[in-house]
Scaffold this active site. Structure first.
Site, short mmCIF file in Angstrom:
data_model
loop_
_atom_site.label_atom_id
_atom_site.label_comp_id
_atom_site.label_asym_id
_atom_site.label_seq_id
_atom_site.Cartn_x
_atom_site.Cartn_y
_atom_site.Cartn_z
N HIS A 171 0.86 -1.19 0.00
CA HIS A 171 0.00 0.00 0.00
C HIS A 171 0.89 1.24 0.00
CE1 HIS A 171 -3.75 -1.99 2.01
NE2 HIS A 171 -3.91 -1.91 0.71
N CYS A 267 -1.88 2.65 9.24
CA CYS A 267 -2.86 1.63 8.84
C CYS A 267 -3.98 1.51 9.88
CB CYS A 267 -2.20 0.27 8.70
SG CYS A 267 -0.97 0.18 7.42
#
Ligand code: NAD
Length: 692
Positions: A171, A267
């Site tokens: 990501h 996250c």
């Protein structure tokens, strides 16, 4: 006092590493401590609460990654754009996010296409002033480039796409930290050359910090920024000093339990406001352009396909293999259809020019698929399009229709009201049904090239007799626990070997404890299961002593006869004739079962469907919505089920013969894990692990 920023978090009540969807999870399945994770999460939350208000979304049982709220979507003003996960394990989180945001008064805005988009994990707001506000967006591992174009449309803002090239940094928020005033922190090695050029074009050298491997692997870029505070798992002395020189208070807090799942501070948070965002000022239109090309030839043998994909990626484009058909013989050509996207029209043109030498032709996307009506019942028109297990769309009446009931080896019928298309078996075609008869105007969403290559190189990703069976079984056990916890669906397909090898009581235990939602089998498994209950034997062999008993060969016939006399398996259980075993537990727990007959069958039992069309239809009905199908030592029923299962369902095939497991992969069931072992042993270990 100005409003404090708001951040969304989710308690890691159900956190654990229960599957492998990124390289960080590899080797860590079952190894994260939930208790330690909870302590670390609470410490992070306390730090954030010094500078922001934290809202909590309730965690979901069986959703171990839901604590990583950054991936749930993205907020712009009062609009919430939910994620479209690229991995099935996380897909159920999306509905929980949609609901939570709708309940909190946000407008839920869906992206236009079905392209994968993993929220703030891959889309980071870069506020002005000092730079024009924009979104930096990652693609290449999880999110898909075309989702960036949809995002730009949905939020009226510029989206700058960056290609991720290292799967550890799957990501964008794992390797890229945008800061206000045109500054940013990033890990160079995670990006391709085009993306680095884009980063350099938009930031002055003294406004960017390139971190080294130590900081990158310590998730220093995965930081929560609120005002002048930066909160992260790790930062080297040098990085701390440089950030301090930019005016930041750097706080580090240990998050190593979450690192085992590939996440850290950022996250675990989702920003509920984007500073400086205004939807009233439309951003520039997205420059992302895409097209579909087709190619024919000896694509695999000559490595042409690999070369084409190399050209696309080396020139900064991205691709998705929409369709791949291998030549049926070595001398016959293969066909591929590839979707190419690039961050600008010029770049796309450049890629297409470079592909000229590969005899690649652009497919006209606006051409309707050819449809021909059925003349005779149960007979398809010549040239019918034959389906695969992959999600498919048909261009008809100038729009894309998603195909329902996806399965392989069927045809596509356009519904009477022209609003739907569905897979239909040839034998079920009715006169005047409209059948798709071309591959033009048909779009197949094969997950990625690796999947297509696996399919046609006759290999299955997970098949290996050498991998430690116990490790694989513990991964299956964790998946089953997770599915039970979140109300997912596990279907077991099993053959009589399960009973012969002493696996019956273990399978019965799994059913009793709610790990199995449906059972698919033939005549023999219930026969020998009930034989064991009535006589203690399976095919005449005493299961306790492992030796044949006198007259034992008649036992299974006597068992069949007893059930026939009772009228059905349900009646045999309810009358007290059958008191234990696999079928007993199915009846008691109301777990549906379908028994498909075969030419080998004795009896058969009254419940065995001897009309094979009806049996196939009943199997197909029962696997709808299955998350996991566990195939236990039945070549016939495993392959039969594999053929009717759409891509996206995890198949676990357990068989003593590697050839059977490989055969399943041949049929295109690429998401299969093969476990080559004795099924009795497998069930013994699985039941023990599920008991823990
Ligand atoms: P199958 O040949 O399709 O599959 C059996 C599989 O079990 C094979 O792939 C084999 O490699 C595997 N196997 C063998 N020993 C194993 C072990 N110890 N551990 C793991 N795997 C092992 O046969 P099937 O599914 O058993 O039967 C095919 C059909 O015939 C079914 O419909 C079944 O109900 C029927 N049948 C009926 C009767 C009966 O009515 N009496 C008896 C036998 C089979």
């Amino acid at each position: 006092m100005p409003d404090r920023p708001r951040v969304l978090m989710c308690e890691p009540t159900y956190f654990g590493v229960e599957y492998v969807i990124n390289p960080w999870m590899q080797g860590n399945v079952g190894r994260a401590s939930q208790a330690r994770a909870m302590t670390q999460w609470r410490d992070l939350k306390s730090l954030i609460e010094r500078v922001a208000d934290v809202s909590l979304i309730p965690p979901g049982p069986g959703l171990p990654d839901m604590c990583f709220t950054a991936n749930g979507g993205m907020i712009f003003g009062s609009r919430f754009v939910p994620a479209r996960f690229s991995v099935g394990q996380r897909t159920p989180e999306s509905d929980r996010h949609r609901q939570w945001f709708a309940d909190c008064g946000f407008e839920v805005v869906e992206l236009e296409t079905a392209a994968a988009f993993e929220g703030e994990g891959d889309a980071l707001w870069w506020p002005g002033p000092g730079s024009a506000p924009l979104v930096w967006a990652g693609y290449g591992v999880r999110s898909v480039l075309e989702a960036h174009r949809d995002l730009a449309v949905a939020i009226h803002a510029e989206v700058v796409s960056l290609r991720l090239v290292d799967e550890r940094f799957y990501h964008l928020d794992t390797c890229f930290l945008p800061l206000p005033d045109g500054r940013l922190v990033y890990f160079r090695e995670a990006f391709d050359a085009y993306s680095l050029a884009e980063i350099e074009r938009r930031t002055a050298p003294d406004q960017r910090i390139e971190v080294g491997a130590e900081d990158a692997l310590g998730f220093a870029c995965n930081a929560v920024r609120i005002g002048d505070s930066l909160i992260m798992h790790h930062a080297s002395v040098e990085l701390k000093a440089r950030l301090a020189a930019w005016g930041y208070d750097v706080h580090t807090t240990p998050l190593d339990e979450f690192l085992k799942a590939g996440g850290a501070a950022k996250c675990l948070t989702l920003l509920l406001q984007q500073a400086g965002y205004s939807s009233s000022v439309p951003g520039p239109a997205s420059g992302i352009r895409s097209t579909t090309v087709s190619m024919t030839g000896h694509l695999l043998d000559d490595h042409t396909l690999t070369a084409v994909l190399e050209v696309i990626t080396s020139l900064g484009g991205s691709f998705g293999v929409e369709q791949f058909r291998a030549g049926e013989r070595r001398d016959l050509p293969s066909e591929a259809r590839i979707r190419i996207a690039a961050t600008s029209g010029d770049r796309l043109e450049h890629i297409l020019e470079q592909l000229d030498g590969f005899a690649v032709t652009e497919v006209d996307p606006s051409r309707n698929a050819t449809v021909v009506s059925v003349g005779s019942q149960g007979v398809a028109p010549d040239n019918f399009y034959c389906t695969t297990i992959y999600r498919t769309e048909v261009f008809h009446d100038d729009r894309w229709l998603p195909v329902q009931h996806q399965r392989m080896d069927s045809v596509i019928v356009i519904g009477a009201d022209v609003r739907e298309a569905r897979c239909v078996l040839i034998r079920d075609l009715a006169v005047d049904d409209l059948v798709v008869c071309s591959s033009e105007g048909v779009r197949v969403h094969a997950r990625d090239l690796r999947a297509a290559q696996r399919e046609f190189s006759f290999m299955s990703a997970g098949v290996s007799s050498e991998r430690r069976t116990e490790g694989l079984i513990s991964e299956v056990a964790l998946e089953m626990k997770r599915l039970r916890a979140r109300g997912g669906k596990t279907v077991v397909v099993a053959g009589p070997v399960v009973i012969h090898t002493g696996g019956g009581p273990h399978l019965a235990e799994l059913i009793r404890n709610g790990f199995v939602n449906a059972l698919l089998s033939g005549n023999a498994l219930p026969v020998h299961d009930i034989e064991t209950n009535l006589f203690g034997t399976s095919l005449g062999v005493d299961l306790a002593r492992g030796i044949g008993v006198n007259g034992g060969h008649q036992h299974h016939l006597r068992a069949i006869n007893a059930v026939r006399k009772a009228g059905s398996i349900h009646a045999a259980v309810q009358s007290g004739l059958v008191t234990a075993g696999v079928m007993y537990e199915c009846v008691q727990a109301e777990v549906p079962f379908v028994l498909a007959g075969s030419i080998r069958d004795d009896g058969p039992l009254p419940d065995t469907l001897m009309d094979l069309n009806a049996a196939q239809a009943a199997y197909s009905e029962i696997i709808q919505g299955a998350d996991l199908i566990l195939m236990l030592a039945s070549m016939l029923h495993a392959i039969g089920t594999g053929n009717m299962t759409p891509a996206g369902t995890h198949l676990v095939c357990v068989d003593i013969s590697p050839a059977v497991v490989t055969k399943l992969a041949d049929r295109g069931s690429v998401e299969s894990t093969g476990i080559v072992t004795d099924v009795g042993l497998f069930l013994n270990v699985l039941a023990a692990q599920l008991r823990e």
